[in-house]
Design a protein around this motif. Structure first.
Motif, short mmCIF file in Angstrom:
data_model
loop_
_atom_site.label_atom_id
_atom_site.label_comp_id
_atom_site.label_asym_id
_atom_site.label_seq_id
_atom_site.Cartn_x
_atom_site.Cartn_y
_atom_site.Cartn_z
N HIS B 190 0.85 -1.19 0.00
CA HIS B 190 0.00 0.00 0.00
C HIS B 190 0.89 1.23 0.00
N PRO B 195 -3.63 7.00 -4.95
CA PRO B 195 -5.01 6.90 -4.45
C PRO B 195 -5.38 5.50 -3.99
N GLU B 196 -6.47 5.43 -3.23
CA GLU B 196 -6.92 4.17 -2.63
C GLU B 196 -7.33 3.13 -3.67
N THR B 197 -7.60 3.56 -4.89
CA THR B 197 -8.05 2.59 -5.89
C THR B 197 -6.86 1.94 -6.62
N ASP B 226 -11.67 -0.55 -3.58
CA ASP B 226 -10.39 0.03 -3.18
C ASP B 226 -9.47 -1.06 -2.67
N ARG B 227 -8.29 -0.64 -2.26
CA ARG B 227 -7.25 -1.62 -2.00
C ARG B 227 -7.41 -2.35 -0.67
N SER B 228 -8.43 -1.98 0.12
CA SER B 228 -8.55 -2.63 1.43
C SER B 228 -8.80 -4.14 1.28
#
Lengths: 351, 272
Positions: B190, B195-197, B226-228
């Motif tokens: 991460h 960005p989160e995407t 998103d990356r979560s």
């Protein structure tokens, strides 16, 4: 937790990488002790300090040791009464000026063969110069650790003592009950040139005379014992050095060291610092330097390849077994300045 | 402290009886432990996390050698013991003069303890946190400047992450690769400045041993969400194609992922 694991992984990788080379170094050093009369080598060294330093620097070609292995050999050369110029020249040049490192650097920098020749040439130059400087100190003992100093031959005595004594082997029946044990009397009895004793130290020198006249199986046994002893001692120190190197590598973000790396001067300083911190074995450091080839100046890569084998954290721990800190500081400062100077010239005028 | 008193009474050349046997035992234990450690690392594959494959043979050769040395030493000691049983005043063999920084027992003990610890220790592949600390070089400047790494013949989908990075290094214009198919493996990371995407896909490169590992990676545009959902350190096979985007104020090559398949951590997580 991940940091701890990373530190331990680095630690064991340094050890696993270094131990085979340490073993090779210790084997060479022990074979040297029991099968080569170093004093013939020492006696063959030219008298002129500059030539002696150059000759010492070139001995590496006979003994391919890396910087873990050169310290025991240098220590033994010093104990055998090698001139300062030769011993220091060997200590600094042997990890680089030898066939194994030549080959490794050649493989790594196949595209830039000048790197190989510049590395070896400059290492030779710096080692010879520092050896020459140290030749002004005719008696090395004040610079040595007390244990080494006691074992050392005084320079004149070394030359006189150079006579293999046949009598030793015939008089000692089993080879075990060595006359060495009665140090003083034995020596006066078999040679009428009493050495300048100052303690039990000359044992080392006498050992060699005796060693070379022992039967081969006996010598092999002693060589094995010596390998074990040196492995034990240098291995213990290697562990401490690797631990320090691993902790520093994880604690200081490498980015920070690298961010210094673009300028003509700062890149050299950064690479020399990195060389001292990473403590990578000279046999394999060319590959490591290669990974910085695109961001760092040629001069700074050379600085890494020249300075690293001479002085680094791991090596420092080994040098402490031979020299007093004062002498290590002299070597460190001289090697650092000379490396900086020659690689700066490369950065300014060549690349 | 008995160790201390023994060291003081032992002559430098001829050790006392107990000191002789204790030192001999410790030495053998230290050498054997390191021999076993090197072979264990080799046989269990732990060594792949520590060394470049080119140097593994050195480690296990050293392991065999150390074990051989232990056996020879054992035979020799048993001969000493036999001789002493026959004739009690038989002296112990002399040892070469020894110069040491610490008492020999300490060195041996340190070697034994570290080797025993090493036998238990399971090295883990370096984490994405480590990659962040070291700075993932997206523009991949820290790679080898080897023109021969330029493998024009390789099909884009066959290139590994490091091959992409070397290619970029030789010819950095991202548009040159737009639309090329991508099929790479690596661990998720991460990156804080994108960005989160997006997620980063990274690998460590080693040239000699883990001590010189450095991370390389590329940003990945996620197909959805998103990356979560993509935890750091999880390994993925990423299929998609190359696009050019401006991330963190920098025009750069980005993998436009179609699929991200979780895969187990490979036995050898490094690239070379």
């Amino acid at each position: 937790m991940t940091h701890l694991n990373a530190t331990l992984t680095l630690f064991f990788s340094l050890l696993v990488e270094a131990i085979p080379f340490l073993l090779i170094g210790v084997l060479f050093s022990s074979a040297l002790l029991f099968f080569v009369d170093e004093r013939k080598l020492v006696a063959a060294i030219p008298k002129h300090p500059l030539l002696a330093a150059l000759a010492g620097s070139l001995i590496g070609f006979l003994f391919p040791v890396c910087e873990c292995g050169n310290v025991p050999v240098a220590r033994r050369l010093i104990i055998q009464g090698a001139p300062a110029a030769m011993a220091i020249g060997f200590l600094l040049a042997a990890p680089v000026v030898n066939p194994v490192v030549f080959w490794a650097t050649w493989v790594a920098f196949r595209d830039q063969p000048e790197m190989v020749f510049l590395r070896i040439g400059f290492s030779l130059l710096i080692a010879t110069l520092i050896g020459w400087v140290f030749s002004s100190q005719t008696d090395l003992r004040p610079l040595m650790q007390p244990a080494v100093a006691r074992a050392m031959l005084v320079p004149q005595a070394a030359r006189r003592a150079h006579r293999p004594s046949r009598a030793t082997s015939t008089s000692s029946a089993a080879g075990l009950d060595s006359p060495l044990l009665q140090s003083g009397t034995f020596f006066l009895g078999q040679s009428n040139q009493p050495l300048q004793f100052d303690g039990s130290g000359q044992a080392a020198a006498m050992m060699v005379d005796a060693n070379l006249s022992r039967p081969v199986p006996e010598r092999l046994r002693l060589m094995m014992d010596n390998v074990i002893q040196e492995l034990r001692e240098l291995g213990g120190i290697l562990i401490i050095g690797s631990a320090i190197a691993a902790i520093v590598q994880v604690a200081v973000p490498r980015e920070m060291i690298l961010s210094l790396g673009q300028g003509t001067v700062s890149s050299i300083v950064a690479m020399m610092t990195l060389a001292a911190v990473v403590s990578i074995c000279s046999t394999v450091d060319a590959f490591f330097a290669l990974s910085f080839a695109s961001t760092f100046t040629t001069g700074s890569l050379l600085a890494f390849l020249i300075f690293g084998p001479m002085i680094d954290l791991k090596n420092f721990a080994l040098l402490v077994t031979v020299f007093r800190p004062r002498a290590i500081v002299y070597i460190f400062v001289l090697a650092g300045q000379l490396t900086f100077l020659v690689t700066l010239l490369i950065n300014l005028y060549v690349s | 402290m008995t160790i201390q008193s023994d060291l003081e009474t032992a002559s430098p050349l001829r050790p006392s009886k107990s000191a002789f046997w204790r030192q001999a035992f410790l030495d053998m234990a230290a050498i054997l432990a390191w021999g076993v450690l090197l072979l264990q690392y080799w046989l269990t594959g732990k060594i792949k996390l520590l060394l470049h494959p080119n140097y593994i043979w050195l480690a296990y050769s050293a392991g065999f050698f150390l074990i051989g040395l232990t056996i020879v030493k054992l035979v020799q000691l048993s001969l000493v013991l036999k001789a002493r049983l026959r004739q009690t005043n038989q002296p112990f063999p002399i040892t070469a003069p020894h110069l040491s920084l610490f008492p020999p027992t300490w060195s041996s003990l340190l070697l034994v303890v570290i080797a025993l610890f090493g036998l238990q220790f399971v090295p883990q592949p370096f984490s994405s946190q480590m990659a962040l600390d070291r700075g993932v070089t997206e523009t991949l400047t820290m790679t080898r400047s080897q023109p021969q790494a330029f493998r024009g013949a390789t099909k884009p989908e066959n290139r590994t992450l490091i091959e992409w990075i070397r290619l970029l290094n030789v010819y950095p214009e991202p548009d040159a690769y737009t639309g090329q198919k991508v099929n790479v493996e690596g661990f998720a990371i991460h990156l804080p400045d994108i960005p989160e995407t997006y997620v980063g896909i990274a690998r460590f490169v080693i040239t000699c041993c883990a001590a010189d590992a450095y991370p390389v990676g590329l940003p990945v545009k996620l197909p959805a969400g998103d990356r979560s959902a993509y935890k750091p350190d999880q390994w993925f096979r990423i299929e998609g194609e190359m696009i050019t985007e401006t991330l963190a104020d920098k025009r750069q090559l980005v993998i436009n992922a179609k699929t991200l398949t979780p895969i187990p951590t490979p036995a050898n997580p490094y690239e070379f």
